[in-house]
Design a protein around this motif. Structure first.
Motif, PDB file in Angstrom:
ATOM      1  N   GLU A  93       0.851  -1.188   0.000  1.00 34.25           N
ATOM      2  CA  GLU A  93       0.000   0.000   0.000  1.00 34.25           C
ATOM      3  C   GLU A  93       0.883   1.232   0.000  1.00 34.25           C
ATOM      4  O   GLU A  93       1.851   1.318   0.747  1.00 34.25           O
ATOM      5  CB  GLU A  93      -0.896   0.000   1.239  1.00 34.25           C
ATOM      6  N   PHE A  94       0.534   2.207  -0.865  1.00 35.88           N
ATOM      7  CA  PHE A  94       1.305   3.437  -0.923  1.00 35.88           C
ATOM      8  C   PHE A  94       0.426   4.570  -1.422  1.00 35.88           C
ATOM      9  O   PHE A  94      -0.635   4.345  -1.991  1.00 35.88           O
ATOM     10  CB  PHE A  94       2.546   3.290  -1.824  1.00 35.88           C
ATOM     11  N   ASP A  95       0.876   5.791  -1.177  1.00 39.40           N
ATOM     12  CA  ASP A  95       0.193   6.983  -1.649  1.00 39.40           C
ATOM     13  C   ASP A  95       0.843   7.449  -2.941  1.00 39.40           C
ATOM     14  O   ASP A  95       2.020   7.181  -3.199  1.00 39.40           O
ATOM     15  CB  ASP A  95       0.287   8.116  -0.621  1.00 39.40           C
ATOM     16  N   LEU A  96       0.068   8.168  -3.717  1.00 34.10           N
ATOM     17  CA  LEU A  96       0.534   8.683  -4.990  1.00 34.10           C
ATOM     18  C   LEU A  96      -0.037  10.078  -5.157  1.00 34.10           C
ATOM     19  O   LEU A  96      -1.240  10.284  -4.977  1.00 34.10           O
ATOM     20  CB  LEU A  96       0.036   7.768  -6.110  1.00 34.10           C
ATOM     21  N   THR A  97       0.803  11.035  -5.457  1.00 33.20           N
ATOM     22  CA  THR A  97       0.360  12.395  -5.745  1.00 33.20           C
ATOM     23  C   THR A  97       0.723  12.689  -7.189  1.00 33.20           C
ATOM     24  O   THR A  97       1.887  12.572  -7.567  1.00 33.20           O
ATOM     25  CB  THR A  97       1.036  13.419  -4.806  1.00 33.20           C
ATOM     26  N   ALA A  98      -0.295  13.043  -7.987  1.00 28.39           N
ATOM     27  CA  ALA A  98      -0.063  13.205  -9.419  1.00 28.39           C
ATOM     28  C   ALA A  98      -1.123  14.102 -10.038  1.00 28.39           C
ATOM     29  O   ALA A  98      -2.195  14.293  -9.466  1.00 28.39           O
ATOM     30  CB  ALA A  98      -0.098  11.835 -10.097  1.00 28.39           C
ATOM     31  N   THR A  99      -0.810  14.609 -11.211  1.00 27.02           N
ATOM     32  CA  THR A  99      -1.831  15.287 -12.002  1.00 27.02           C
ATOM     33  C   THR A  99      -2.782  14.219 -12.532  1.00 27.02           C
ATOM     34  O   THR A  99      -2.476  13.019 -12.476  1.00 27.02           O
ATOM     35  CB  THR A  99      -1.210  16.044 -13.187  1.00 27.02           C
TER      36      THR A  99
END
Length: 191
Positions: A93-99
């Motif tokens: 499990e991980f977070d992702l910040t993206a357009t």
């Protein structure tokens, strides 16, 4: 490895490719963390393991891993990893910040791997759709830092207004409206 210890939480705190390997800092949270770290040290893909910390519930180690597919995948998707990456019982499990475009490309790249995945949450923000105005954010930040929301309060409304350079009614109204927006966003029974 995590499937061998289904009650343990493995956390990849950080990692970088290093030549043909990955240099990683990992944490184990388990009832007997040394049992898990012993297994990690003996795993065929792990070399140069250094235990940095251990107690009865947690261990931290630095090691080199032959497995670099996570970094290769992230490199190909043009997105930097967000740590920690949490692994429990074979699931990551991980977070992702993206357009939006990056997010869609990441999803397509993930689909191409054939691996199963689940989107747990999606948070979308726009500058036009900001939760708070700049003024509300400023007033709430100052109020929080000065202890206005503590119980008992560490500063009065008058002291807060003086710090902000406004009258008490302006400070009160701006704080109430900002707090109301935050509470409205995060409560389940929203009108």
């Amino acid at each position: 490895m995590s499937k061998s210890f289904p009650d343990a939480t493995l956390r990849l705190l950080t990692g970088v490719p290093k030549g043909g390997r990955a240099l990683e800092l990992g944490e184990v949270r388990a009832e007997n963390p040394e049992r898990v770290t012993d297994a990690i040290q003996g795993y065929t893909d792990i070399s140069a393991y250094d235990q940095l910390y251990v107690d009865d519930q947690r261990a931290i180690g630095q090691y080199e891993a032959d497995e670099k597919s996570l970094y290769e995948f992230l490199w190909e998707s043009s997105l930097p990893p967000e740590f920690p990456i949490i692994v429990e019982d074979g699931e990551m499990e991980f977070d992702l910040t993206a357009t939006q475009d990056q997010f869609e490309a990441f999803g397509a790249a993930l689909d191409d791997t054939g691996r199963e995945y689940e989107l747990l949450t999606l948070v979308h923000t726009d500058e036009q759709d900001a939760l708070l105005t700049d003024r509300q954010r400023e007033y709430l930040t100052v109020a929080h830092r000065r202890g206005y929301f503590e119980v008992p309060r560490e500063c009065t409304l008058a002291e807060l207004a003086d710090t902000l350079g406004v009258d008490k009614s302006s400070a009160s109204e701006t704080i109430r409206r900002g707090a109301g927006r935050i509470i409205g966003r995060f409560t389940l029974s929203r009108d």
